[in-house]
Design an enzyme around this catalytic site. Structure first.
Site, PDB file in Angstrom:
ATOM      1  CB  SER A 126      -0.906   0.026   1.229  1.00  0.00           C
ATOM      2  OG  SER A 126      -1.638   1.233   1.233  1.00  0.00           O
ATOM      3  CE  LYS A 181      -3.434  -2.303  -0.104  1.00  0.00           C
ATOM      4  NZ  LYS A 181      -3.734  -2.202  -1.450  1.00  0.00           N
ATOM      5  CG  HIS A 184      -4.747  -1.105   3.825  1.00  0.00           C
ATOM      6  ND1 HIS A 184      -5.114  -0.528   2.614  1.00  0.00           N
ATOM      7  CD2 HIS A 184      -3.908  -0.217   4.401  1.00  0.00           C
ATOM      8  CE1 HIS A 184      -4.532   0.647   2.485  1.00  0.00           C
ATOM      9  NE2 HIS A 184      -3.786   0.852   3.561  1.00  0.00           N
ATOM     10  CG  ASN A 185      -7.437  -1.864  -0.362  1.00  0.00           C
ATOM     11  OD1 ASN A 185      -6.413  -1.566   0.238  1.00  0.00           O
ATOM     12  ND2 ASN A 185      -7.453  -2.027  -1.668  1.00  0.00           N
ATOM     13  CD  GLU A 188      -7.845   2.730   0.365  1.00  0.00           C
ATOM     14  OE1 GLU A 188      -6.709   2.272   0.635  1.00  0.00           O
ATOM     15  OE2 GLU A 188      -8.312   2.672  -0.784  1.00  0.00           O
TER      16      GLU A 188
END
Ligand code: 6PG
Length: 465
Positions: A126, A181, A184-185, A188
């Site tokens: 990222s 990940k 994470h998104n 986000e």
């Protein structure tokens, strides 16, 4: 012989290659079409950056065991690249997928290449273009022993926390790096939508212009809301459109796009039964932005007045801070469910540290999250840590009042609503699910548990004819 190979010379691959080269390693680069490689070669080729033009030349230029990072589009391009490479790689070589691949694809590729003796690492990366160049946040998953061999390189090129720790560490087996990940998104998505809702309230209720809103975000960025996403929002709101000279944000069409990582997270949450309502709401808000109808008349509350402007803005700041924390809390909750279900033994303090710098969701709050996991390693939700429990108590009424004001003016706040409902629910030992269990048992004999005895029970709710 070059130490590292990079496949894919679009901007992320190119910048990662330059980052590795700038840190003293020699790299070979390759792209399926020649023009991109030529462009990189014309600017940067030297003894530490070798441009190659065929699969064989690329693979042949690398020292063994080879370390190859694919920086290509997720999906079938990864499978096609593996097909090209598998015949020319040697046993023991290491192939790393640095794209946003779906973790189940990574599981499958890992198992497939294992049979061929090729080590496969699925690594979430990222930080966008600048992160790739100056220090990304990296989440490698696969065999621990192989990841440990790569860590000296990764630690050099990764972002560093304010305490100078590298934002990379071993995540766990198989596709767990890509899973982290994906989460994470999802986080986000939640934070971005919460920021957008607060911007919507500021422009519609306080009638502020973009520069004034930018100033408010800028001020918040100096406090507990300090984060990359707040700081870019500050900049975005000050940008002018070179074509019309209007504020850039006002000429951008309000229909949100997405590439699917948020959807994947939701799919897995449905499977695992994880209540990631904020992330659901954020993904759905993007869908809704593409399905809007014309405006309804009468949906403007013209006599709403803000009596104390400073208090109103302070409440918004608190509400956004709390909603942002709930997005993190739900992300970590999903990690904890996944870790159990897939037997991954994820280390949450470690993950918080990886996200502390370099990545899109980097924020001062991540140090607080890391500290909470270090101090209380057995918590299943960060809101159980005294720091966050206190934070919820401090900011809850601001979130409630902000939502009340927004709804009074017919402004939708799906993520803020979801954050408030989540808090009111998880801190509630008396949810009405007792009645729901009774309903299920009534029409389907689905049974229920009792508060006073262990076991499974069924009631004959009506007379059988
Ligand atoms: C990152 C970003 C990156 C990408 C998003 C955008 O961590 O660097 O998350 O991976 O910009 O996935 O996703 P959407 O197109 O779905 O908004």
């Amino acid at each position: 012989m070059q130490q590292v190979g990079i496949i894919g010379m679009a901007v992320m691959g190119k910048n990662l290659a330059l980052n590795i080269k700038n840190n003293g390693y020699s790299v070979s680069v390759f792209n399926i079409t020649r023009a991109e490689t030529d462009e990189v070669a014309s600017k940067y080729a030297d003894k530490n950056l070798l441009a190659t033009y065929s699969w064989e030349e690329f693979v042949g230029s690398l020292e063994k065991p080879r370390k190859i990072i694919m920086m290509i589009k997720a999906g079938s391009p990864v499978d096609q690249t593996i097909e090209h490479l598998q015949g020319i790689l040697d046993k023991g070589d290491i192939l790393i997928d640095g794209g946003n691949s779906f973790y189940k694809d990574t599981n499958r590729r890992y198992q497939y290449l294992r049979k061929l003796g090729i080590n496969y690492i699925g690594m979430g990366i990222s930080g966008g273009e600048l992160g790739a160049l100056n220090g990304p946040s990296m989440m490698p998953g696969g065999d621990e022993e192989i990841c440990q061999k790569l860590l000296p390189l990764f630690k050099k090129i990764a972002a560093k926390t304010p305490a100078n720790e590298a934002c990379v560490n071993y995540i766990g087996p198989e596709g767990s790096g890509h899973y982290v990940k994906m989460v994470h998104n999802g986080i986000e998505y939640g934070i971005m939508q919460a920021i957008c809702e607060v911007y919507d309230i500021l422009r519609n209720i306080l009638n502020l212009n973009n520069t004034e809103i930018s100033d408010i975000f800028d001020k918040w960025n100096q406090g507990s809301l300090n984060s990359y996403l707040i700081s870019i929002t500050t900049n975005i709101l000050r940008q002018k459109d070179p074509i019309t000279q209007k504020d850039m944000v006002d000429v951008i069409l309000n229909k949100a796009d997405y590439k699917g990582t948020g959807n994947w997270m939701i799919e897995d949450a449905l499977r695992l039964g994880t209540p990631i309502s904020v992330i659901f709401a954020a993904v759905f808000a993007r869908f809704v932005s593409n399905s809007t109808l014309g405006p309804l008349t009468n949906l403007v509350h013209s006599d709403f007045t803000v009596e104390n402007r400073n208090k109103f803005i302070k409440q918004l700041e608190n509400a956004l801070y709390l909603a942002q924390i709930i997005s993190y809390a739900q992300g970590f909750e999903q990690l904890s469910c996944a870790s159990k279900a897939y037997n991954w033994h994820l280390n949450y303090a470690n993950i918080a540290q990886i996200w502390e710098a370099g990545c899109i969701i980097r924020a001062t709050s991540l140090a607080d999250i890391k500290n909470s996991f270090v101090k209380h390693p057995s918590i299943k939700n960060i809101l159980q840590a005294p720091f966050f429990e206190h934070l919820v108590k401090e900011n809850l009424s601001s979130l409630r009042d902000t939502i009340k004001n927004a709804h009074e003016c017919y402004i939708p706040t799906p993520v803020l609503d979801a954050a408030l409902d989540y808090i009111l629910s998880i801190f509630n030992a008396k949810l009405p699910a007792n009645l729901l269990q009774a309903q299920r048992d009534y029409f389907g004999a689905h049974t229920y548990a009792r508060i006073d005895k262990s076991g499974t029970f069924h009631t004959q709710w009506y007379d059988e004819k």
